[in-house]
Write an enzyme that holds these catalytic residues in place. Structure first.
Site, PDB file in Angstrom:
ATOM      1  N   ASP A 141     -40.869  -1.440  57.454  1.00 51.89           N
ATOM      2  CA  ASP A 141     -41.868  -2.511  57.423  1.00 51.89           C
ATOM      3  C   ASP A 141     -41.211  -3.886  57.496  1.00 51.89           C
ATOM      4  O   ASP A 141     -41.398  -4.733  56.632  1.00 51.89           O
ATOM      5  CB  ASP A 141     -42.714  -2.387  56.160  1.00 51.89           C
ATOM      6  CG  ASP A 141     -43.425  -1.053  56.080  1.00 51.89           C
ATOM      7  OD1 ASP A 141     -44.644  -1.025  56.264  1.00 51.89           O
ATOM      8  OD2 ASP A 141     -42.752  -0.022  55.837  1.00 51.89           O
ATOM      9  N   TYR A 198     -44.956  -5.682  63.655  1.00 50.16           N
ATOM     10  CA  TYR A 198     -46.250  -6.169  63.168  1.00 50.16           C
ATOM     11  C   TYR A 198     -46.942  -6.994  64.251  1.00 50.16           C
ATOM     12  O   TYR A 198     -47.602  -7.993  63.979  1.00 50.16           O
ATOM     13  CB  TYR A 198     -46.097  -6.976  61.878  1.00 50.16           C
ATOM     14  CG  TYR A 198     -45.968  -6.088  60.663  1.00 50.16           C
ATOM     15  CD1 TYR A 198     -47.039  -5.851  59.827  1.00 50.16           C
ATOM     16  CD2 TYR A 198     -44.769  -5.449  60.370  1.00 50.16           C
ATOM     17  CE1 TYR A 198     -46.931  -5.018  58.720  1.00 50.16           C
ATOM     18  CE2 TYR A 198     -44.639  -4.611  59.285  1.00 50.16           C
ATOM     19  CZ  TYR A 198     -45.727  -4.399  58.463  1.00 50.16           C
ATOM     20  OH  TYR A 198     -45.608  -3.558  57.376  1.00 50.16           O
ATOM     21  N   ASN A 243     -47.871   2.813  61.182  1.00 51.11           N
ATOM     22  CA  ASN A 243     -49.268   2.588  61.560  1.00 51.11           C
ATOM     23  C   ASN A 243     -49.469   1.295  62.349  1.00 51.11           C
ATOM     24  O   ASN A 243     -50.333   1.208  63.220  1.00 51.11           O
ATOM     25  CB  ASN A 243     -50.163   2.586  60.320  1.00 51.11           C
ATOM     26  CG  ASN A 243     -49.718   1.588  59.266  1.00 51.11           C
ATOM     27  OD1 ASN A 243     -48.592   1.667  58.773  1.00 51.11           O
ATOM     28  ND2 ASN A 243     -50.569   0.650  58.911  1.00 51.11           N
ATOM     29  N   HIS A 298     -42.866   7.601  58.004  1.00 52.13           N
ATOM     30  CA  HIS A 298     -43.450   6.321  57.565  1.00 52.13           C
ATOM     31  C   HIS A 298     -44.266   6.413  56.272  1.00 52.13           C
ATOM     32  O   HIS A 298     -43.958   5.731  55.297  1.00 52.13           O
ATOM     33  CB  HIS A 298     -44.318   5.724  58.674  1.00 52.13           C
ATOM     34  CG  HIS A 298     -44.795   4.333  58.354  1.00 52.13           C
ATOM     35  ND1 HIS A 298     -43.932   3.278  58.156  1.00 52.13           N
ATOM     36  CD2 HIS A 298     -46.048   3.824  58.168  1.00 52.13           C
ATOM     37  CE1 HIS A 298     -44.609   2.173  57.893  1.00 52.13           C
ATOM     38  NE2 HIS A 298     -45.900   2.482  57.879  1.00 52.13           N
ATOM     39  N   HIS A 333     -51.880   2.437  49.513  1.00 52.28           N
ATOM     40  CA  HIS A 333     -51.745   3.591  50.413  1.00 52.28           C
ATOM     41  C   HIS A 333     -51.662   4.925  49.674  1.00 52.28           C
ATOM     42  O   HIS A 333     -50.990   5.856  50.134  1.00 52.28           O
ATOM     43  CB  HIS A 333     -50.520   3.421  51.318  1.00 52.28           C
ATOM     44  CG  HIS A 333     -50.561   2.170  52.146  1.00 52.28           C
ATOM     45  ND1 HIS A 333     -51.622   1.841  52.950  1.00 52.28           N
ATOM     46  CD2 HIS A 333     -49.654   1.165  52.285  1.00 52.28           C
ATOM     47  CE1 HIS A 333     -51.378   0.692  53.554  1.00 52.28           C
ATOM     48  NE2 HIS A 333     -50.202   0.260  53.169  1.00 52.28           N
ATOM     49  N   HIS A 351     -44.118   2.116  54.649  1.00 49.60           N
ATOM     50  CA  HIS A 351     -45.561   1.992  54.501  1.00 49.60           C
ATOM     51  C   HIS A 351     -45.980   1.223  53.247  1.00 49.60           C
ATOM     52  O   HIS A 351     -46.734   0.254  53.346  1.00 49.60           O
ATOM     53  CB  HIS A 351     -46.197   3.376  54.528  1.00 49.60           C
ATOM     54  CG  HIS A 351     -47.668   3.377  54.834  1.00 49.60           C
ATOM     55  ND1 HIS A 351     -48.231   2.537  55.771  1.00 49.60           N
ATOM     56  CD2 HIS A 351     -48.695   4.116  54.332  1.00 49.60           C
ATOM     57  CE1 HIS A 351     -49.541   2.777  55.835  1.00 49.60           C
ATOM     58  NE2 HIS A 351     -49.838   3.727  54.973  1.00 49.60           N
ATOM     59  N   VAL A 352     -45.544   1.660  52.082  1.00 50.79           N
ATOM     60  CA  VAL A 352     -45.850   0.939  50.839  1.00 50.79           C
ATOM     61  C   VAL A 352     -44.840  -0.198  50.706  1.00 50.79           C
ATOM     62  O   VAL A 352     -43.629   0.040  50.708  1.00 50.79           O
ATOM     63  CB  VAL A 352     -45.781   1.874  49.618  1.00 50.79           C
ATOM     64  CG1 VAL A 352     -46.021   1.081  48.331  1.00 50.79           C
ATOM     65  CG2 VAL A 352     -46.813   2.983  49.756  1.00 50.79           C
ATOM     66  N   HIS A 353     -45.318  -1.412  50.537  1.00 49.77           N
ATOM     67  CA  HIS A 353     -44.443  -2.587  50.544  1.00 49.77           C
ATOM     68  C   HIS A 353     -43.809  -2.807  49.177  1.00 49.77           C
ATOM     69  O   HIS A 353     -44.024  -3.825  48.495  1.00 49.77           O
ATOM     70  CB  HIS A 353     -45.223  -3.824  50.987  1.00 49.77           C
ATOM     71  CG  HIS A 353     -45.824  -3.668  52.351  1.00 49.77           C
ATOM     72  ND1 HIS A 353     -46.832  -4.470  52.830  1.00 49.77           N
ATOM     73  CD2 HIS A 353     -45.552  -2.779  53.362  1.00 49.77           C
ATOM     74  CE1 HIS A 353     -47.155  -4.098  54.056  1.00 49.77           C
ATOM     75  NE2 HIS A 353     -46.402  -3.068  54.394  1.00 49.77           N
TER      76      HIS A 353
END
Length: 472
Positions: free
Chosen positions: A173, A203, A233, A316, A326, A353-355
């Site tokens: 990410d 992004y 995603n 991811h 998420h 995925h999870v920030h």
């Protein structure tokens, strides 16, 4: 859970936002969704700095005299793929790479393929991909793209071998913010051999010039060491009927799927030093009848743990996650593939995925298990959406360390049996070591886990003591 404190309730509603962007007469309508929050637990005592703004993004097709967005990746044994963007109407259309062991002295030449793509009113430049080799291991090569322009150099990774050491950098990410810029600098200072990227690259979110600006942003780093990526995603960019999924991602970031027997750029594998790495796709089919599932089974049968004792998976959407963000996004893939990876004795699974950052102990089927997989979430590279600050207060036994901070990770494979993992918090412009541990490979023949059949393994139920604080 380490030093947790209960934070105040923070919540957000589902929001649907229609946003119009105009760039060179191109208007894009995107739909953004933000989801619901709840009571959380937050790591302490570290206090995160305030958010940083997005970079001033440029982007666009390469100028006639330039070859831009240069990046390299592994392309099978002793080969590398060199990729770059050139102008669609430029003079140097031949996808050629000249390379050699000394600056300015190119003793070898290779020719590859070029392609461009359209995305509504956007048309890309020519994306060139050239496989070069065979190459010497652990060696610096100098190269030039398209027969003109700037000279680049990269270092090849160490050879495949049971006790060959190697250093990976791991990130997810990334995006294009001031945090991204700082994270990239920290990664570069680590002197890694190969970067593992757990998805969500630019992004761009349908706005194609952002893919160009991302390619230019990472070029100084991705042109010097192999970057091995999988999709997230934000990389899907599908418009039903009009645009197929991953059009930009697949055109720009070709990975060694053909070399590993995969028919899709969304999942593949490669070997380096004593490690077999499997890159899986969270956003393509993975059920037992899918191409990815069948390819994974075939790929695992090829793994020789006497040759590559370490087995690592990158995808991811995490399967084990105590952050409110998420939740359950990876559940379906976990249900389909967890037993397959468990029985293959995978050592580490890296997700994004999870920030935020989170590390588990070895776990299987939601229970601590000495023969299970260690899951690590590194979706904290520097994206524009910000951090996922909300962890659930009650941490399960399998969750060992978690923190909502930007950063990057490093994995030093020392030999066939031991490796050292570190996570470096992005504290302003300093990389601060915030988590570390030693891990031993499941192929090392531990008395409690010596490639036994799953039915004979000792599983620790919730409430059981942890396996250890240092070595897993």
């Amino acid at each position: 859970m380490n030093n947790l404190k209960l934070n105040s309730v923070e919540s957000e509603g589902w929001v649907v936002l229609v946003m119009a962007r105009t760039w060179s007469s191109w208007v894009l309508v995107t739909t953004l969704v933000v989801f619901v929050g709840s009571v959380i637990a937050e790591a302490a005592p570290y206090v995160r700095p305030p958010p940083r703004k997005a970079l001033s993004l440029w982007g666009g097709c390469a100028k006639d005299s330039e070859n831009l967005q240069v990046h390299v990746s592994l392309a099978g044994a002793k080969h590398m793929r060199v990729s770059w963007m050139s102008p669609a109407n430029g003079k140097n259309k031949t996808p050629v790479v000249q390379y050699g062991l000394t600056s300015g002295n190119y003793t070898s030449t290779a020719i590859g393929t070029s392609e461009s793509y359209s995305f509504f009113l956007y048309t890309s430049g020519l994306m060139n991909h050239v496989v070069i080799g065979p190459l010497e291991d652990s060696t610096i090569y100098y190269y030039k793209c398209g027969g003109a322009g700037k000279e680049y150099k990269f270092k090849t990774p160490p050879p495949v071998g049971r006790n060959v050491p190697i250093k990976f950098a791991a990130v997810g990410d990334l995006g294009q913010t001031e945090w991204t810029k700082s994270t990239l600098s920290h990664i570069n200072n680590s002197n890694y051999d190969v970067l593992l990227f757990a998805g969500d690259l630019s992004y761009a979110d349908y706005y194609q010039p952002y893919w160009d600006s991302f390619g230019e942003l990472v070029e100084p780093y991705a042109s010097a060491r192999p970057w091995m990526v999988t999709e997230g995603n934000h990389d899907v960019e599908s418009v039903p009927i009009l645009v197929e999924s991953f059009r930009a991602y697949n055109t720009r970031w070709q990975m060694p799927h053909n070399e590993s027997g995969s028919d899709s750029n969304l999942f593949y594998s490669f070997e380096v030093a004593g490690v077999h790495v499997i890159m899986l796709g969270s956003y393509t089919d993975y059920d037992p009848k899918s191409a990815q599932f069948k390819w994974l089974q075939a790929d695992l049968k090829k793994v020789d743990r006497s040759r590559t004792p370490w087995l690592i998976v990158v995808l991811h959407a995490p399967w084990y996650n105590t952050n409110h963000a998420h939740q359950h996004n990876g559940d379906a893939m976990k249900k389909a593939l967890e037993q397959v990876l468990y029985e293959a004795h995978v050592d580490i699974l890296v997700a994004g995925h999870v920030h935020a950052y989170e590390r588990t102990t070895r776990v299987y089927a939601n229970n601590v298990d000495p023969c299970g997989i260690m899951h690590i979430t590194v979706g904290d590279g520097g994206n524009r959406e910000g951090l996922a600050r909300k962890f659930y207060a009650n941490s399960p036994d399998w969750s060992v360390f978690r923190e909502s901070s930007f950063g990057h990770a490093e994995l030093d494979i020392v030999n066939a049996t031991h490796a050292h993992w570190t996570w470096h918090r992005n504290d302003d412009d300093e990389a601060v070591l915030a988590d570390e541990f030693w891990i031993s490979s499941l192929s090392a023949g531990h008395s409690e886990c010596s490639f036994q059949e799953p039915s004979t393994r000792r599983i620790l139920k919730p409430g059981s003591p942890r396996l250890g604080k240092v070595i897993y």
